[in-house]
Design a protein around this motif. Structure first.
Motif, PDB file in Angstrom:
ATOM      1  N   MET A  53       1.162  -1.227  -0.087  1.00  9.36           N
ATOM      2  CA  MET A  53      -0.220  -0.098   0.419  1.00  9.36           C
ATOM      3  C   MET A  53       0.765   1.184   0.450  1.00  9.36           C
ATOM      4  O   MET A  53       0.647   1.487   0.992  1.00  9.36           O
ATOM      5  CB  MET A  53      -0.572   0.430   1.407  1.00  9.36           C
ATOM      6  CG  MET A  53      -1.392  -1.266   1.561  1.00  9.36           C
ATOM      7  SD  MET A  53      -3.153  -1.559   0.379  1.00  9.36           S
ATOM      8  CE  MET A  53      -3.953  -0.944   1.520  1.00  9.36           C
ATOM      9  N   LYS A  54       1.810   1.211  -1.066  1.00  8.98           N
ATOM     10  CA  LYS A  54       2.366   2.361  -1.282  1.00  8.98           C
ATOM     11  C   LYS A  54       2.924   3.214  -2.861  1.00  8.98           C
ATOM     12  O   LYS A  54       2.541   1.920  -3.222  1.00  8.98           O
ATOM     13  CB  LYS A  54       3.920   2.234  -0.426  1.00  8.98           C
ATOM     14  CG  LYS A  54       4.796   0.946  -1.603  1.00  8.98           C
ATOM     15  CD  LYS A  54       5.758   0.703  -0.763  1.00  8.98           C
ATOM     16  CE  LYS A  54       6.590  -0.176  -1.896  1.00  8.98           C
ATOM     17  NZ  LYS A  54       7.988  -0.732  -1.250  1.00  8.98           N
ATOM     18  N   PRO A  55       3.113   4.120  -2.978  1.00  9.56           N
ATOM     19  CA  PRO A  55       3.858   5.030  -4.404  1.00  9.56           C
ATOM     20  C   PRO A  55       4.242   3.854  -4.748  1.00  9.56           C
ATOM     21  O   PRO A  55       5.398   3.172  -4.324  1.00  9.56           O
ATOM     22  CB  PRO A  55       4.001   5.699  -4.185  1.00  9.56           C
ATOM     23  CG  PRO A  55       3.713   6.687  -2.875  1.00  9.56           C
ATOM     24  CD  PRO A  55       3.591   5.398  -1.566  1.00  9.56           C
ATOM     25  N   GLY A  56       4.723   3.806  -5.646  1.00  8.43           N
ATOM     26  CA  GLY A  56       5.739   2.823  -6.340  1.00  8.43           C
ATOM     27  C   GLY A  56       5.683   0.791  -6.299  1.00  8.43           C
ATOM     28  O   GLY A  56       4.628   0.814  -6.340  1.00  8.43           O
ATOM     29  N   PRO A  57       6.654   0.466  -6.826  1.00 12.15           N
ATOM     30  CA  PRO A  57       6.354  -0.806  -6.837  1.00 12.15           C
ATOM     31  C   PRO A  57       6.823  -1.458  -5.973  1.00 12.15           C
ATOM     32  O   PRO A  57       7.046  -1.247  -4.624  1.00 12.15           O
ATOM     33  CB  PRO A  57       7.390  -1.465  -8.529  1.00 12.15           C
ATOM     34  CG  PRO A  57       8.316  -0.330  -7.380  1.00 12.15           C
ATOM     35  CD  PRO A  57       7.868   0.724  -7.829  1.00 12.15           C
ATOM     36  N   SER A  58       5.959  -2.633  -6.034  1.00 13.78           N
ATOM     37  CA  SER A  58       5.750  -3.149  -4.311  1.00 13.78           C
ATOM     38  C   SER A  58       6.448  -4.384  -3.940  1.00 13.78           C
ATOM     39  O   SER A  58       8.013  -4.279  -5.153  1.00 13.78           O
ATOM     40  CB  SER A  58       4.658  -4.313  -4.596  1.00 13.78           C
ATOM     41  OG  SER A  58       4.862  -5.557  -5.057  1.00 13.78           O
ATOM     42  N   SER A  59       7.270  -4.735  -2.926  1.00 17.80           N
ATOM     43  CA  SER A  59       7.974  -5.344  -2.492  1.00 17.80           C
ATOM     44  C   SER A  59       8.646  -6.391  -2.508  1.00 17.80           C
ATOM     45  O   SER A  59       8.577  -6.948  -2.013  1.00 17.80           O
ATOM     46  CB  SER A  59       8.889  -4.294  -1.046  1.00 17.80           C
ATOM     47  OG  SER A  59       8.671  -3.475  -1.534  1.00 17.80           O
ATOM     48  N   MET A  60       6.817  -6.940  -2.813  1.00 16.85           N
ATOM     49  CA  MET A  60       6.749  -8.603  -3.108  1.00 16.85           C
ATOM     50  C   MET A  60       7.353  -9.270  -4.428  1.00 16.85           C
ATOM     51  O   MET A  60       5.922  -8.666  -5.138  1.00 16.85           O
ATOM     52  CB  MET A  60       5.301  -9.274  -2.116  1.00 16.85           C
ATOM     53  CG  MET A  60       5.445  -7.983  -1.267  1.00 16.85           C
ATOM     54  SD  MET A  60       3.539  -8.443  -0.891  1.00 16.85           S
ATOM     55  CE  MET A  60       3.852  -7.685   1.384  1.00 16.85           C
ATOM     56  N   PRO A  61       7.316 -10.586  -4.650  1.00 15.83           N
ATOM     57  CA  PRO A  61       6.761 -10.629  -5.357  1.00 15.83           C
ATOM     58  C   PRO A  61       5.555 -11.401  -5.692  1.00 15.83           C
ATOM     59  O   PRO A  61       4.123 -11.376  -4.859  1.00 15.83           O
ATOM     60  CB  PRO A  61       7.588 -12.116  -5.686  1.00 15.83           C
ATOM     61  CG  PRO A  61       8.026 -13.041  -4.188  1.00 15.83           C
ATOM     62  CD  PRO A  61       7.626 -11.122  -3.346  1.00 15.83           C
ATOM     63  N   PRO A  62       4.621 -11.466  -7.001  1.00  7.10           N
ATOM     64  CA  PRO A  62       3.367 -11.479  -7.591  1.00  7.10           C
ATOM     65  C   PRO A  62       2.678 -12.745  -6.520  1.00  7.10           C
ATOM     66  O   PRO A  62       2.318 -12.507  -6.504  1.00  7.10           O
ATOM     67  CB  PRO A  62       3.690 -11.649  -9.300  1.00  7.10           C
ATOM     68  CG  PRO A  62       4.764 -11.096  -9.932  1.00  7.10           C
ATOM     69  CD  PRO A  62       5.394 -11.445  -8.433  1.00  7.10           C
ATOM     70  N   VAL A  63       3.136 -13.918  -6.674  1.00  7.34           N
ATOM     71  CA  VAL A  63       2.453 -14.659  -5.853  1.00  7.34           C
ATOM     72  C   VAL A  63       1.784 -14.410  -4.893  1.00  7.34           C
ATOM     73  O   VAL A  63       0.929 -14.934  -4.600  1.00  7.34           O
ATOM     74  CB  VAL A  63       3.456 -16.154  -6.564  1.00  7.34           C
ATOM     75  CG1 VAL A  63       4.892 -16.000  -5.427  1.00  7.34           C
ATOM     76  CG2 VAL A  63       2.932 -17.446  -5.963  1.00  7.34           C
ATOM     77  N   ILE A  64       3.057 -13.207  -4.339  1.00  9.51           N
ATOM     78  CA  ILE A  64       2.535 -13.435  -2.764  1.00  9.51           C
ATOM     79  C   ILE A  64       1.789 -12.306  -2.560  1.00  9.51           C
ATOM     80  O   ILE A  64       0.586 -12.594  -1.948  1.00  9.51           O
ATOM     81  CB  ILE A  64       3.710 -12.657  -2.100  1.00  9.51           C
ATOM     82  CG1 ILE A  64       5.145 -14.119  -1.163  1.00  9.51           C
ATOM     83  CG2 ILE A  64       3.773 -12.112  -0.424  1.00  9.51           C
ATOM     84  CD1 ILE A  64       6.764 -13.485  -0.527  1.00  9.51           C
ATOM     85  N   VAL A  65       1.703 -11.543  -3.559  1.00  9.19           N
ATOM     86  CA  VAL A  65       0.422 -10.886  -3.548  1.00  9.19           C
ATOM     87  C   VAL A  65      -0.445 -11.159  -3.890  1.00  9.19           C
ATOM     88  O   VAL A  65      -1.921 -11.285  -3.640  1.00  9.19           O
ATOM     89  CB  VAL A  65       0.625  -9.946  -4.481  1.00  9.19           C
ATOM     90  CG1 VAL A  65      -0.261  -8.839  -5.072  1.00  9.19           C
ATOM     91  CG2 VAL A  65       1.852  -8.572  -4.425  1.00  9.19           C
ATOM     92  N   ARG A  66      -0.883 -11.887  -4.783  1.00  8.20           N
ATOM     93  CA  ARG A  66      -2.018 -12.644  -5.506  1.00  8.20           C
ATOM     94  C   ARG A  66      -2.528 -13.750  -3.955  1.00  8.20           C
ATOM     95  O   ARG A  66      -3.745 -13.575  -3.564  1.00  8.20           O
ATOM     96  CB  ARG A  66      -1.119 -13.895  -6.468  1.00  8.20           C
ATOM     97  CG  ARG A  66      -1.733 -13.719  -7.601  1.00  8.20           C
ATOM     98  CD  ARG A  66      -1.599 -13.933  -9.094  1.00  8.20           C
ATOM     99  NE  ARG A  66      -0.885 -15.039  -8.670  1.00  8.20           N
ATOM    100  CZ  ARG A  66       0.392 -14.896  -9.891  1.00  8.20           C
ATOM    101  NH1 ARG A  66       0.597 -14.200 -10.238  1.00  8.20           N
ATOM    102  NH2 ARG A  66       1.460 -16.113  -9.479  1.00  8.20           N
ATOM    103  N   ALA A  67      -1.512 -14.264  -3.382  1.00  7.81           N
ATOM    104  CA  ALA A  67      -2.254 -15.069  -1.924  1.00  7.81           C
ATOM    105  C   ALA A  67      -2.966 -13.842  -1.335  1.00  7.81           C
ATOM    106  O   ALA A  67      -3.702 -14.570   0.072  1.00  7.81           O
ATOM    107  CB  ALA A  67      -0.700 -15.810  -0.953  1.00  7.81           C
ATOM    108  N   LEU A  68      -2.399 -12.914  -1.062  1.00 11.39           N
ATOM    109  CA  LEU A  68      -2.821 -12.180  -0.481  1.00 11.39           C
ATOM    110  C   LEU A  68      -3.859 -11.484  -0.413  1.00 11.39           C
ATOM    111  O   LEU A  68      -5.408 -11.455   0.446  1.00 11.39           O
ATOM    112  CB  LEU A  68      -1.802 -10.955  -0.037  1.00 11.39           C
ATOM    113  CG  LEU A  68      -0.458 -10.390   1.426  1.00 11.39           C
ATOM    114  CD1 LEU A  68       0.086  -9.390   0.712  1.00 11.39           C
ATOM    115  CD2 LEU A  68      -1.320 -10.900   2.232  1.00 11.39           C
TER     116      LEU A  68
END
Lengths: 215, 145
Positions: free
Chosen positions: A170-185
């Motif tokens: 939840m921040k400007p700029g790219p996330s600090s997580m790989p997409p697979v972790i973001v999807r699981a979240l």
């Protein structure tokens, strides 16, 4: 309708468990303990949403004096307190093995504690006033004011030095997580959001029936 | 008229609450001091919370005596830290740490509590595809952390 919501929530929670344990990888630095994130983060997001609903419904009540708006605010605050409690409990369990402590008074943990206590106070206030209309009015004012805490909690890790790390997503700029972790979240967030809707629908109905029985 | 009073009252309460929260958090908002800040005004025997990066190559740990020595740095200053005990799992060289304790007159920080600060970065292991599941099975067999 509510029953469908319940089943959807149950299915989504199962999918969320699958994402958290089978699809998401074992995180490189923290290991398996990082999987607590799939409960911790969706819980706090749902709690934020719940308190935003309290805020909006409280304004709606003050403007229109519609009892339905008051019931929504009441129910949403209850479920929000539940999810805030879950956030604190899972954060504590996560903090012990990673940070080395169950609790510390940094700005993030302190502001979440204040958030929790304020909405517990909101529920206490409602319970202390017998007269329904007055309870609703006072609660609505507190429901508006207490929403100030939400941005405070979110930005606490950016405004002050804390032990808790800054946001990954939840921040400007790219996330600090790989997409697979973001999807699981996100799957777990959807599941928790459905659970929230189910609980609120149930509670709103109960509150309406209680109101009718009392009147 | 009644509405105006109500809104004014509400605004006053809201502003007061906001100020109280802000002032309350600001006072204790310096959760830790940096090595440079500690160096600038260190008082022997006074309790501090010190935060910085554990300098690579600085950690020594003696498992028999539990004596843990390392250096915290912030890019401008460094502080040697001594502790007796086992650090948390995420404690390590090149990572952030916050320590609680006192500044010793002998020129080192005597830490009573070591906290590991982790970054907001989350990474998958290199072969991300099915590694998660296999790793989980491995940890369930009691092999992992």
């Amino acid at each position: 309708m509510t029953r469908v919501l319940g089943w959807l929530a149950a299915l989504a929670l199962l999918a969320g468990l699958g994402m958290a344990f089978a699809v998401a990888p074992r995180e490189a630095t923290q290991g398996t303990v990082q999987r607590i994130m799939y409960v911790h983060v969706p819980s706090v997001w749902v709690a934020y949403c719940a308190f935003v609903v309290v805020f909006v419904a409280s304004i709606a009540y003050l403007a229109t004096r519609a009892e339905a708006a008051d019931r929504l605010a009441h129910a949403s605050a209850e479920v929000g307190v539940l999810f805030t409690g879950l956030t604190i409990a899972t954060g504590s369990i996560w903090g012990k093995p990673t940070w080395g402590t169950w609790w510390t008074w940094d700005a993030r943990l302190t502001s979440v504690a204040v958030l929790f206590v304020m909405y517990v106070g909101y529920l206490l206030l409602r319970g202390m006033i017998d007269e329904g209309e007055r309870a609703a009015r006072y609660a609505a004012v507190l429901g508006v004011v207490a929403a100030l805490n939400i941005p405070l909690v979110h930005f606490s890790v950016l405004w002050w030095r804390t032990l808790h790390q800054p946001p990954s997503l939840m921040k400007p700029g790219p996330s600090s997580m790989p997409p697979v972790i973001v999807r699981a979240l996100l799957v777990n967030f959807a599941a928790f959001a459905l659970l929230y809707l189910y609980f609120v629908a149930k509670r709103v109905r109960l509150l309406r029936l209680e109101g009718e029985a009392g009147a | 008229m009644r509405k105006t009073k109500f809104i004014t009252g509400g605004a006053v309460i809201a502003a007061a609450l906001a100020y109280m929260i802000y002032a309350g958090v600001t006072q204790s908002a310096v959760y830790f001091v940096t090595p440079a800040e500690l160096r600038a005004s260190a008082v022997a025997g006074k309790a501090y919370r010190l935060g910085g990066m554990v300098l690579p190559g600085s950690v020594t740990w003696e498992p028999r005596t539990l004596a843990l020595h390392f250096t915290l740095g912030d890019g401008t200053a460094t502080v040697p830290v001594r502790h007796k005990g086992t650090p948390p799992d995420l404690f390590g060289e090149g990572r952030g740490a916050v320590v609680e304790g006192t500044w010793s007159a002998d020129g080192y920080f005597r830490a009573s509590l070591i906290l590991a600060k982790h970054s907001e970065e989350y990474k998958a292991p290199h072969d991300a595809s099915q590694a998660g599941y296999k790793e989980l099975i491995r940890t369930l067999q009691g092999d992992g952390r």
